[in-house]
Design a protein around this motif. Structure first.
Motif, mmCIF file in Angstrom:
data_model
loop_
_atom_site.group_PDB
_atom_site.id
_atom_site.type_symbol
_atom_site.label_atom_id
_atom_site.label_comp_id
_atom_site.label_asym_id
_atom_site.label_seq_id
_atom_site.Cartn_x
_atom_site.Cartn_y
_atom_site.Cartn_z
ATOM 1 N N GLY A 157 -2.007 -1.392 -16.650
ATOM 2 C CA GLY A 157 -3.077 -0.482 -16.252
ATOM 3 C C GLY A 157 -3.706 -0.913 -14.951
ATOM 4 N N ARG A 158 -4.552 -0.051 -14.426
ATOM 5 C CA ARG A 158 -5.285 -0.391 -13.208
ATOM 6 C C ARG A 158 -6.238 -1.548 -13.497
ATOM 7 N NH1 ARG A 158 -8.759 3.225 -12.218
ATOM 8 N NH2 ARG A 158 -8.451 4.577 -14.028
ATOM 9 N N LYS A 178 -10.792 -0.327 -17.258
ATOM 10 C CA LYS A 178 -9.687 -0.716 -18.138
ATOM 11 C C LYS A 178 -9.985 -2.014 -18.893
ATOM 12 C CE LYS A 178 -7.490 2.887 -16.750
ATOM 13 N NZ LYS A 178 -7.449 4.084 -17.593
ATOM 14 N N PHE A 196 -5.214 -3.571 -25.017
ATOM 15 C CA PHE A 196 -5.811 -2.557 -24.141
ATOM 16 C C PHE A 196 -7.237 -2.222 -24.579
ATOM 17 C CE2 PHE A 196 -5.616 2.022 -22.488
ATOM 18 C CZ PHE A 196 -5.739 1.640 -21.152
ATOM 19 N N THR A 218 -9.730 -0.768 -23.365
ATOM 20 C CA THR A 218 -10.276 0.166 -22.380
ATOM 21 C C THR A 218 -11.687 0.628 -22.752
ATOM 22 O OG1 THR A 218 -9.922 2.339 -21.359
ATOM 23 C CG2 THR A 218 -9.105 2.040 -23.598
ATOM 24 N N GLU A 268 -10.650 6.502 -22.434
ATOM 25 C CA GLU A 268 -9.503 7.259 -21.940
ATOM 26 C C GLU A 268 -9.679 8.709 -22.371
ATOM 27 O OE1 GLU A 268 -6.864 5.852 -20.138
ATOM 28 O OE2 GLU A 268 -8.135 4.052 -20.193
ATOM 29 N N CYS A 316 -6.324 -1.917 -29.465
ATOM 30 C CA CYS A 316 -7.089 -1.088 -28.533
ATOM 31 C C CYS A 316 -8.535 -0.941 -28.975
ATOM 32 C CB CYS A 316 -6.417 0.291 -28.461
ATOM 33 S SG CYS A 316 -6.973 1.369 -27.130
ATOM 34 N N THR A 322 -10.479 6.089 -27.224
ATOM 35 C CA THR A 322 -9.364 6.918 -26.788
ATOM 36 C C THR A 322 -9.165 8.032 -27.822
ATOM 37 O OG1 THR A 322 -7.463 5.969 -27.989
ATOM 38 C CG2 THR A 322 -8.287 4.722 -26.094
#
Length: 404
Positions: A233-234, A239, A308, A310, A313, A331, A335
């Motif tokens: 990912g970025r 992120k 992840f 994040t 998302e 995660c 998301t």
């Protein structure tokens, strides 16, 4: 990437399509900050590629995008200022925002024929703002405007540079309301986020933007040794790589953690590098650079889990890519795919703290090689079943009906 062919003249391009008798009953002008051959923009690039690749027969789409990749000072070789036809009924105009000549050529092409829909992919992007202003000032006449915020209204995204975004939204929202714009959400989660910030919004929910193959690649052979984790990912606060690094540092078992992605935020990347430098001896962390889109799924297939955490998302292509490769996901709960992640044998950690993630990683590290391999098989099989059940209409075909 699909084959692109040079169009000699913007005016000639429109004329030649009419003379060839092409059916163009619904014309769309789309805008996005970055597109192929760039890849640093992540999921939105893949969404737009899929949208253009799967157009219904009576749609004609021109995408206006920047002539370089995200964060790159150099334009794509041979593309700057050109309109290129893709296979099918779509074209891409690669624009240098600082070139008046490019703007004139692009405007001539846009105004050559009536525009039924303006489809902007971002709220904050220069392309989105200028194109909507052109509609508001009647420089361009369109039948309707559809805004896809691409996760920009999630709490995590709004928490970054909050004051500027809130001020802009307060000034910009009345313009959008006066134009009666419609909104696209990629999930029910994003629909709620849009309505929380734009209560009057009329929202179309459609997430049919995933080019992920229906069948995952075969799982890898069971391996001995430490748990293999990956982050793709970025590298930006959104992120949340820093929390992933704190989590692997807090494990008590041997772990190997590989990181792929563009370092979008230099200050944030420096913080992450300091965390890497302080890792305990039983943890190995490597930064392995950027991944081209075609390499993402094969890369995931080599790992036991995708870490992840994040901050949010709106869709999460990278999650589906991981599952398509048979790689379970660890995660956050921010998301649209929490249920799918759990169903495919992954773990959703809420709240997403480093300590909570560390406990999950220790449990994964305690599995035998056979158990890790079996988890990959499970992830792939259940992903395939979900994919076969996932059916939605084409985004722009849906928009044509929604924006009437």
């Amino acid at each position: 990437m699909h084959k692109l062919t040079r169009t000699p003249s913007l005016g000639d391009a429109a004329t030649s399509r009419r003379s060839a008798g092409a059916v163009c009953t619904y014309r769309v002008i789309a805008t996005a900050g970055v597109f192929e051959p760039g890849f640093r923009g992540g999921g939105p690039i893949r969404s737009l590629r899929y949208i253009l690749d799967t157009l219904p027969g009576d749609l004609d789409v021109t995408l206006v995008t920047r002539d370089r990749d995200l964060g790159s000072p150099a334009p794509y070789p041979g593309l700057s200022g050109r309109l290129l036809r893709r296979d099918g009924r779509s074209a891409v105009f690669y624009l240098n925002p600082w070139s008046p000549r490019h703007w004139v050529r692009m405007a001539r092409h846009v105004r050559a024929r009536p525009v039924d829909l303006l489809y902007v992919n971002s709220i904050w992007s220069l392309f989105s703002v200028l194109s909507i202003l052109a509609v508001a000032l009647r420089l361009v006449r369109v039948g309707a405007v559809l805004v896809a915020p691409r996760g920009e209204l999630s709490p995590g995204a709004l928490a970054i540079r909050t004051a500027k975004k809130r001020l802009f939204l307060a000034l910009w929202a009345p313009v959008l309301r006066r134009l009666r714009v419609r909104w696209q959400a990629c999930s029910r989660l994003e629909e709620r986020q849009i309505r929380a910030n734009v209560p009057w919004a009329r929202v179309m929910v459609n997430g049919n933007e995933s080019p992920i193959p229906a069948h995952p690649v075969p799982p890898v052979v069971p391996h001995d040794g430490p748990l293999r984790l990956v982050f793709v990912g970025r590298i930006s606060p959104m992120k949340n790589l820093s929390t992933a690094l704190e989590a692997v540092a807090g494990t008590t078992r041997p772990v190997e953690f590989d990181i792929f992605g563009p370092a979008e935020d230099a200050r944030y990347w420096s913080r992450c590098q300091r965390l890497v430098a302080a890792m305990p001896e039983h943890v190995r962390v490597r930064y392995l650079g950027e991944l081209a889109a075609a390499d993402v799924v094969p890369t995931f297939s080599r790992y036991d889990a995708f870490l992840f955490p994040t901050l949010g998302e709106n869709f999460g292509h990278v999650i589906l890519e991981s599952l398509a490769a048979g790689c379970p996901v660890v995660c956050s709960d921010d998301t649209p795919f929490s249920e799918l992640i759990r169903d495919t044998g992954g773990t959703v950690v809420r709240p997403t703290t480093a300590a909570g993630l560390s406990r999950v990683l220790d449990l994964l590290a305690d599995r035998t090689p056979g158990e890790r391999a079996a988890a990959k098989v499970t992830a792939g099989e259940r992903y395939r079943r979900w994919r076969q059940e996932c059916r939605e209409p084409h985004v722009l075909a849906h928009a044509r009906e929604f924006c009437r």
